[in-house]
Design a protein around this motif. Structure first.
Motif, PDB file in Angstrom:
ATOM      1  N   GLU A 184       0.814  -1.160   0.167  1.00  0.00           N
ATOM      2  CA  GLU A 184       0.070   0.014   0.242  1.00  0.00           C
ATOM      3  C   GLU A 184       0.806   1.113  -0.188  1.00  0.00           C
ATOM      4  N   VAL A 185       2.014   1.193   0.787  1.00  0.00           N
ATOM      5  CA  VAL A 185       2.765   2.464   0.952  1.00  0.00           C
ATOM      6  C   VAL A 185       3.704   2.523  -0.343  1.00  0.00           C
ATOM      7  N   ILE A 186       4.341   1.438  -0.684  1.00  0.00           N
ATOM      8  CA  ILE A 186       5.221   1.247  -1.905  1.00  0.00           C
ATOM      9  C   ILE A 186       4.376   1.612  -2.976  1.00  0.00           C
ATOM     10  N   GLY A 187       3.192   1.073  -3.296  1.00  0.00           N
ATOM     11  CA  GLY A 187       2.463   1.253  -4.396  1.00  0.00           C
ATOM     12  C   GLY A 187       2.211   2.861  -4.797  1.00  0.00           C
ATOM     13  N   LEU A 188       1.532   3.326  -3.464  1.00  0.00           N
ATOM     14  CA  LEU A 188       1.213   4.772  -3.540  1.00  0.00           C
ATOM     15  C   LEU A 188       2.506   5.676  -3.836  1.00  0.00           C
TER      16      LEU A 188
END
Length: 211
Positions: free
Chosen positions: A46-50
């Motif tokens: 979630e963090v890496i993708g955004l």
């Protein structure tokens, strides 16, 4: 401590070194017992993708060089509508009631307005009452609740058949391991091989006979 005495809240864009601290802060906040919906959805991707797709809408708040909170958002365009969408907002328990959430949300909304958003969306676990109250105070309304249904698969008939199959397979494997290993009688064969190895191609003469 009086609010005026608090250290200043500094808001900036998420950086690569912030990914791990933000993820772990989310793990601390979005627990399975308190907010199962958020717990199921929250992971490092979630963090890496955004961070990779929408870095301008991923902000962190710092107080005294410590991560005090984060907001992760994105822009969605549907036909003629452009939506700003806040996917995640988290504030460390150590820094709550310090205006961290306000600064993060105000910051990301300002950026989304500049990029053409005319409507804001946010969702959270219905049990997350503090978040619902916070966003209501920020002007969000028109509340809709998702309905989540669950099933305990250990009670499903297919699950039961699978468990029975695996148990039978394990029992069969255990039976094979416990059976004695039967080998052919090899004494005569062994002796023959040893003798053949000692016999040379030419006959042994008396002079060649070992003493």
């Amino acid at each position: 401590m009086h609010p005026a005495e608090f250290d200043a809240v500094y808001v900036r864009e998420l950086e690569i070194d912030d990914i791990a601290p933000v993820y772990h802060l989310g793990e601390e906040l979005f627990t399975s017992d308190l907010y199962p919906y958020l717990y199921r959805c929250w992971d490092e991707w979630e963090v890496i993708g955004l961070y990779n797709t929408d870095p301008e809408y991923c902000l962190v708040a710092e107080i005294d060089d410590q991560i005090a909170g984060f907001v992760l958002g994105t822009i969605i365009t549907k036909a003629s509508w452009t939506y700003g969408y806040i996917l995640w907002l988290g504030v460390s328990p150590k820094f709550q009631r310090r205006g961290v959430g306000d600064k993060l949300v105000d910051g990301v909304i300002a950026r989304m307005i500049e990029d053409g958003a005319r409507f804001m969306l946010v969702d959270t676990d219905p049990e997350n009452v503090p978040a619902v109250k916070f966003f209501s105070r920020k002007g969000f309304g028109n509340t809709r609740q998702h309905v989540f249904l669950s099933m305990n698969l250990s009670k499903h008939e297919h699950y039961g058949r699978l468990i029975d199959y695996e148990r039978q397979k394990a029992e069969r494997a255990g039976y094979k391991r416990s059976r004695p290993i039967r080998t052919r009688k090899t004494e005569g064969i062994t002796n023959e091989v040893v003798l053949n190895g000692l016999i040379s191609e030419s006959p042994i003469t008396d002079e060649q006979t070992p003493v």
